[in-house]
Scaffold this motif. Structure first.
Motif, PDB file in Angstrom:
ATOM      1  N   ARG A 102       0.844  -1.202   0.000  1.00 17.20           N
ATOM      2  CA  ARG A 102       0.000   0.000   0.000  1.00 17.20           C
ATOM      3  C   ARG A 102       0.876   1.248   0.000  1.00 17.20           C
ATOM      4  NH1 ARG A 102      -3.089   1.423   3.759  1.00 17.20           N
ATOM      5  NH2 ARG A 102      -2.191   0.334   5.553  1.00 17.20           N
ATOM      6  N   HIS A 105       2.304   2.035  -3.412  1.00 17.20           N
ATOM      7  CA  HIS A 105       1.377   2.712  -4.322  1.00 17.20           C
ATOM      8  C   HIS A 105       1.348   4.212  -4.040  1.00 17.20           C
ATOM      9  CE1 HIS A 105      -0.553  -0.326  -6.854  1.00 17.20           C
ATOM     10  NE2 HIS A 105      -0.326  -1.173  -5.855  1.00 17.20           N
ATOM     11  N   LEU A 106       1.446   4.580  -2.780  1.00 17.20           N
ATOM     12  CA  LEU A 106       1.558   6.000  -2.445  1.00 17.20           C
ATOM     13  C   LEU A 106       2.845   6.569  -3.023  1.00 17.20           C
ATOM     14  CD1 LEU A 106       0.836   8.614  -0.874  1.00 17.20           C
ATOM     15  CD2 LEU A 106       1.968   7.578   1.127  1.00 17.20           C
ATOM     16  N   LYS A 108       4.434   5.655  -5.594  1.00 16.25           N
ATOM     17  CA  LYS A 108       4.309   5.784  -7.047  1.00 16.25           C
ATOM     18  C   LYS A 108       3.719   7.132  -7.418  1.00 16.25           C
ATOM     19  CE  LYS A 108       2.420   3.353 -11.075  1.00 16.25           C
ATOM     20  NZ  LYS A 108       1.540   4.428 -11.610  1.00 16.25           N
ATOM     21  N   GLU A 109       2.759   7.600  -6.640  1.00 18.83           N
ATOM     22  CA  GLU A 109       2.143   8.893  -6.930  1.00 18.83           C
ATOM     23  C   GLU A 109       3.147  10.040  -6.787  1.00 18.83           C
ATOM     24  OE1 GLU A 109      -1.369   9.511  -4.648  1.00 18.83           O
ATOM     25  OE2 GLU A 109      -2.515   7.987  -5.725  1.00 18.83           O
ATOM     26  N   HIS A 110       4.160   9.835  -5.967  1.00 19.94           N
ATOM     27  CA  HIS A 110       5.183  10.857  -5.773  1.00 19.94           C
ATOM     28  C   HIS A 110       6.409  10.631  -6.655  1.00 19.94           C
ATOM     29  CE1 HIS A 110       3.376  13.026  -2.356  1.00 19.94           C
ATOM     30  NE2 HIS A 110       2.876  11.856  -1.999  1.00 19.94           N
ATOM     31  N   GLY A 111       6.353   9.625  -7.509  1.00 14.41           N
ATOM     32  CA  GLY A 111       7.454   9.354  -8.423  1.00 14.41           C
ATOM     33  C   GLY A 111       8.692   8.764  -7.770  1.00 14.41           C
ATOM     34  N   GLN A 113       8.697   5.456  -6.312  1.00 13.70           N
ATOM     35  CA  GLN A 113       8.395   4.065  -6.017  1.00 13.70           C
ATOM     36  C   GLN A 113       9.649   3.194  -6.040  1.00 13.70           C
ATOM     37  OE1 GLN A 113       6.228   1.721  -8.947  1.00 13.70           O
ATOM     38  NE2 GLN A 113       4.801   1.031  -7.374  1.00 13.70           N
ATOM     39  N   VAL A 146       8.705  10.508   0.202  1.00 12.00           N
ATOM     40  CA  VAL A 146       7.257  10.556   0.463  1.00 12.00           C
ATOM     41  C   VAL A 146       7.031  11.405   1.710  1.00 12.00           C
ATOM     42  CG1 VAL A 146       5.177   9.228   0.972  1.00 12.00           C
ATOM     43  CG2 VAL A 146       6.948   8.260  -0.506  1.00 12.00           C
ATOM     44  N   GLU A 150       1.786  11.917   4.902  1.00 17.34           N
ATOM     45  CA  GLU A 150       1.012  11.073   3.984  1.00 17.34           C
ATOM     46  C   GLU A 150       1.267   9.595   4.266  1.00 17.34           C
ATOM     47  OE1 GLU A 150       0.843  11.997  -0.134  1.00 17.34           O
ATOM     48  OE2 GLU A 150       1.249  14.133   0.186  1.00 17.34           O
ATOM     49  N   TYR A 161      -5.320   2.473  -0.617  1.00 23.00           N
ATOM     50  CA  TYR A 161      -4.616   1.759  -1.681  1.00 23.00           C
ATOM     51  C   TYR A 161      -4.810   0.239  -1.619  1.00 23.00           C
ATOM     52  CZ  TYR A 161      -2.358   6.256  -2.385  1.00 23.00           C
ATOM     53  OH  TYR A 161      -2.131   7.597  -2.602  1.00 23.00           O
ATOM     54  N   ALA A 164      -5.902  -1.008  -4.956  1.00 24.24           N
ATOM     55  CA  ALA A 164      -4.819  -0.979  -5.951  1.00 24.24           C
ATOM     56  C   ALA A 164      -3.937  -2.215  -5.806  1.00 24.24           C
ATOM     57  CB  ALA A 164      -3.988   0.286  -5.790  1.00 24.24           C
TER      58      ALA A 164
END
Length: 234
Positions: A102, A105-106, A108-111, A113, A146, A150, A161, A164
């Protein structure tokens, strides 16, 4: 090109395979055009969140072998890890990895990962850190890029997530992946296991050579077609 990697933080061959893939990618001439996406896969989804079971005990039970045989198994994997310049400890604990996925996946949103999964692998295998500790996970995620608040929010909410992660796992099943690591290149080529770096490099080169030509539209460009050629100025 896109390379998707299904893996689990608890998987030693995923740890080793990531390093080997990175070496293969480094030798690929078009490496700057490759996007790498990490996908979720749980080897032991029924493991309790905080089992605290030593990995050697888990292996002995799972495979029905003695502790000495489990130690020998781990020694062979440690040798393979050392061959890639990776640290490897067998005093780590076995537990559930759902929260780690999980968190990825967070990330990944911040580039970040790839940075986080690398940190999680290192913390687990090279340092034997407790990855069921939210403070440890938040610190690792923060170092990877990250925002701490968050990470803390996601770890405190078991639904964040979760869909996801489950979607990744369903997709792995649909693609025929029964184990990890599992690498998929441009949804055309699948590579199973922590293969040597050269295997990954050759697969990338083959996939690149067989890619269809992409035509970029440009309304201002003059072309020739079946009905003749464009006339400048008309």
């Amino acid at each position: 090109m896109r390379v998707e990697i299904w893996s689990d933080i608890a998987c030693p061959w995923c740890y080793i395979g990531k390093a080997r893939f990175a070496s293969g990618l480094a030798g690929f001439a078009h490496r700057d055009d490759v996007e790498v996406v990490h996908r979720s896969f749980e080897l032991d989804p029924n493991a309790p969140a905080s089992s605290g079971v030593p990995v050697l005990d888990m292996l002995a039970t799972k495979y029905g072998v003695s502790r000495e045989q489990a130690e020998a198994m781990e020694a062979r994997v440690a040798e393979a890890a050392a061959g890639e310049g990776l640290g490897y400890r067998s005093d780590r604990l076995h537990g559930n990895t759902f929260d780690l996925h999980r968190l990825l996946h967070l990330a990944k949103e911040h580039g970040v990962q790839d940075a986080l999964i690398g940190a999680l692998y290192h913390a687990n295998f090279a340092e034997a850190r407790p990855l069921d500790d939210s403070e440890v996970l938040t610190a690792l995620a923060t170092a990877a890029g990250v925002p701490a608040e968050e990470s803390a929010r996601v770890l405190a909410d078991p639904t964040a997530y979760a869909d996801a992660v489950r979607a990744d796992e369903r997709e792995a099943s649909e693609l025929g992946a029964s184990g990890v690591p599992f690498f998929v290149i441009d949804r055309r080529y699948g590579i199973s296991g922590g293969q040597p770096a050269e295997v990954f490099r050759q697969a990338l080169e083959r996939a690149h050579a067989e890619r269809p030509v992409q035509i970029l539209p440009d309304a201002s460009a003059d072309v020739c077609g079946d009905d003749g050629c464009a006339v400048p100025g008309k």
